[in-house]
Design an enzyme around this catalytic site. Structure first.
Site, PDB file in Angstrom:
ATOM      1  N   ASP A  39       0.935  -1.092   0.024  1.00 43.20           N
ATOM      2  CA  ASP A  39      -0.036   0.065  -0.096  1.00 43.20           C
ATOM      3  C   ASP A  39       0.791   1.202  -0.013  1.00 43.20           C
ATOM      4  O   ASP A  39       1.813   1.314   0.773  1.00 43.20           O
ATOM      5  CB  ASP A  39      -0.934   0.014   1.358  1.00 43.20           C
ATOM      6  CG  ASP A  39      -1.992   1.034   0.986  1.00 43.20           C
ATOM      7  OD1 ASP A  39      -3.110   0.682   0.898  1.00 43.20           O
ATOM      8  OD2 ASP A  39      -1.761   2.082   1.082  1.00 43.20           O
ATOM      9  N   ILE A  40       0.575   2.219  -0.764  1.00 46.76           N
ATOM     10  CA  ILE A  40       1.236   3.370  -0.809  1.00 46.76           C
ATOM     11  C   ILE A  40       1.347   4.165   0.376  1.00 46.76           C
ATOM     12  O   ILE A  40       2.246   4.905   0.504  1.00 46.76           O
ATOM     13  CB  ILE A  40       0.708   4.151  -1.947  1.00 46.76           C
ATOM     14  CG1 ILE A  40       1.872   5.272  -2.692  1.00 46.76           C
ATOM     15  CG2 ILE A  40      -0.443   5.273  -1.678  1.00 46.76           C
ATOM     16  CD1 ILE A  40       1.439   5.839  -4.131  1.00 46.76           C
ATOM     17  N   ASN A  69     -12.907  -3.118   2.352  1.00 47.24           N
ATOM     18  CA  ASN A  69     -13.860  -2.256   2.266  1.00 47.24           C
ATOM     19  C   ASN A  69     -14.906  -2.390   1.017  1.00 47.24           C
ATOM     20  O   ASN A  69     -14.321  -2.446  -0.267  1.00 47.24           O
ATOM     21  CB  ASN A  69     -13.373  -0.779   2.206  1.00 47.24           C
ATOM     22  CG  ASN A  69     -12.527  -0.511   3.849  1.00 47.24           C
ATOM     23  OD1 ASN A  69     -12.604  -0.961   4.655  1.00 47.24           O
ATOM     24  ND2 ASN A  69     -11.118  -0.037   3.468  1.00 47.24           N
ATOM     25  N   GLU A 125     -12.367   3.436  -1.181  1.00 49.90           N
ATOM     26  CA  GLU A 125     -11.841   4.529  -2.067  1.00 49.90           C
ATOM     27  C   GLU A 125     -11.558   4.132  -3.566  1.00 49.90           C
ATOM     28  O   GLU A 125     -11.831   4.811  -4.567  1.00 49.90           O
ATOM     29  CB  GLU A 125     -10.696   5.047  -1.538  1.00 49.90           C
ATOM     30  CG  GLU A 125     -11.015   5.796  -0.414  1.00 49.90           C
ATOM     31  CD  GLU A 125      -9.763   6.455   0.585  1.00 49.90           C
ATOM     32  OE1 GLU A 125      -8.669   6.235  -0.058  1.00 49.90           O
ATOM     33  OE2 GLU A 125      -9.992   6.664   1.845  1.00 49.90           O
ATOM     34  N   VAL A 126     -10.952   3.157  -3.773  1.00 48.60           N
ATOM     35  CA  VAL A 126     -10.520   2.591  -5.146  1.00 48.60           C
ATOM     36  C   VAL A 126     -11.483   1.289  -5.577  1.00 48.60           C
ATOM     37  O   VAL A 126     -11.741   0.383  -4.915  1.00 48.60           O
ATOM     38  CB  VAL A 126      -9.256   1.945  -4.972  1.00 48.60           C
ATOM     39  CG1 VAL A 126      -8.953   1.507  -6.363  1.00 48.60           C
ATOM     40  CG2 VAL A 126      -8.305   3.077  -4.722  1.00 48.60           C
ATOM     41  N   HIS A 160     -10.446  -5.386  -3.509  1.00 46.70           N
ATOM     42  CA  HIS A 160      -9.154  -5.573  -2.946  1.00 46.70           C
ATOM     43  C   HIS A 160      -9.289  -6.094  -1.566  1.00 46.70           C
ATOM     44  O   HIS A 160     -10.071  -5.361  -0.784  1.00 46.70           O
ATOM     45  CB  HIS A 160      -8.063  -4.486  -3.041  1.00 46.70           C
ATOM     46  CG  HIS A 160      -8.875  -2.950  -2.621  1.00 46.70           C
ATOM     47  ND1 HIS A 160      -9.671  -2.432  -3.257  1.00 46.70           N
ATOM     48  CD2 HIS A 160      -8.485  -2.423  -1.497  1.00 46.70           C
ATOM     49  CE1 HIS A 160      -9.965  -1.319  -2.646  1.00 46.70           C
ATOM     50  NE2 HIS A 160      -9.390  -1.479  -1.406  1.00 46.70           N
ATOM     51  N   HIS A 201      -7.005  -6.124   2.127  1.00 44.65           N
ATOM     52  CA  HIS A 201      -5.996  -5.130   2.707  1.00 44.65           C
ATOM     53  C   HIS A 201      -5.173  -6.357   3.757  1.00 44.65           C
ATOM     54  O   HIS A 201      -6.268  -7.079   4.363  1.00 44.65           O
ATOM     55  CB  HIS A 201      -6.336  -4.004   3.640  1.00 44.65           C
ATOM     56  CG  HIS A 201      -6.790  -2.945   2.984  1.00 44.65           C
ATOM     57  ND1 HIS A 201      -6.112  -1.918   2.798  1.00 44.65           N
ATOM     58  CD2 HIS A 201      -8.112  -2.703   2.434  1.00 44.65           C
ATOM     59  CE1 HIS A 201      -6.796  -0.936   2.013  1.00 44.65           C
ATOM     60  NE2 HIS A 201      -8.060  -1.570   2.044  1.00 44.65           N
TER      61      HIS A 201
HETATM   62  P1  5GP Z   1      -9.770   1.330   0.260  1.00 42.66           P
HETATM   63  O1  5GP Z   1     -10.149   2.538   0.999  1.00 42.66           O
HETATM   64  O2  5GP Z   1     -10.452   1.506  -1.173  1.00 42.66           O
HETATM   65  O3  5GP Z   1     -10.451   0.115   0.741  1.00 42.66           O
HETATM   66  O4  5GP Z   1      -8.450   1.178   0.101  1.00 42.66           O
HETATM   67  C1  5GP Z   1      -7.454   1.761  -0.890  1.00 42.66           C
HETATM   68  C2  5GP Z   1      -6.279   1.666  -0.645  1.00 42.66           C
HETATM   69  O5  5GP Z   1      -5.192   2.103  -1.863  1.00 42.66           O
HETATM   70  C3  5GP Z   1      -5.613   2.821   0.350  1.00 42.66           C
HETATM   71  O6  5GP Z   1      -4.874   2.085   1.508  1.00 42.66           O
HETATM   72  C4  5GP Z   1      -4.650   3.635  -0.337  1.00 42.66           C
HETATM   73  O7  5GP Z   1      -3.463   3.889   0.367  1.00 42.66           O
HETATM   74  C5  5GP Z   1      -4.165   2.744  -1.583  1.00 42.66           C
HETATM   75  N1  5GP Z   1      -3.702   3.200  -2.777  1.00 42.66           N
HETATM   76  C6  5GP Z   1      -4.443   4.167  -3.376  1.00 42.66           C
HETATM   77  N2  5GP Z   1      -3.789   4.578  -4.311  1.00 42.66           N
HETATM   78  C7  5GP Z   1      -2.593   3.815  -4.509  1.00 42.66           C
HETATM   79  C8  5GP Z   1      -1.533   3.678  -5.388  1.00 42.66           C
HETATM   80  O8  5GP Z   1      -1.420   4.287  -6.578  1.00 42.66           O
HETATM   81  N3  5GP Z   1      -0.605   2.860  -5.270  1.00 42.66           N
HETATM   82  C9  5GP Z   1      -0.725   1.996  -4.063  1.00 42.66           C
HETATM   83  N4  5GP Z   1       0.234   1.052  -3.662  1.00 42.66           N
HETATM   84  N5  5GP Z   1      -1.796   1.849  -3.332  1.00 42.66           N
HETATM   85  C10 5GP Z   1      -2.626   2.991  -3.384  1.00 42.66           C
END
Ligand code: 5GP
Length: 117
Positions: free
Chosen positions: A33-34, A91, A99-100, A104, A106
């Protein structure tokens, strides 16, 4: 939710954006994760275009689904966190804080993960 071909994980899968790869096979990609929320914070995504956990289970074939979850376990073993422990989170949708919009998982580990609330 319609799958957005331009979401950030779709771009990572198309190699338009780099990632710090942890594991990859025919069906799945795992990368760091970034913005890590723990010492170990890996994201696992199926290569199949799917928006959420439910959408993945509904639309992917069984081979793909089994392979993805077996890969989660493989990464847990490779990271040597099976005994010390880890937290898996996915999520989903607005209330889940996703968010994405590409399904996915985690994998959080490497230290004691705080309580959810
Ligand atoms: P969500 O909130 O959708 O469950 O988690 C999305 C995750 O993707 C977040 O933890 C965020 O830090 C990670 N993320 C967003 N953009 C990028 C990216 O460009 N590269 C990587 N490696 N992780 C990302």
């Amino acid at each position: 939710m319609v799958y957005d071909e331009n979401n950030i994980f779709a771009k990572i899968l198309r190699k338009e954006i780099p990632c710090d790869k942890v594991y990859e096979d025919e069906f799945s990609l795992f990368f760091n994760d970034i913005n890590p929320q723990a010492k170990i914070h890996v994201l696992g995504i199926p290569k199949f275009p799917c928006t959420t956990f439910s959408n993945f289970l509904k639309n992917a074939d069984n081979k793909n689904i089994i392979s993805f979850f077996k890969s989660v376990q493989l990464v847990i073993k490779d990271l040597e966190i099976e005994n010390s422990g880890y937290r898996l989170i996915t999520n989903s949708g607005e209330n889940g804080g996703q968010e994405v919009p590409h399904f996915h998982i985690h994998i959080l580990a490497g230290e004691k993960i705080g309580s959810l609330r």
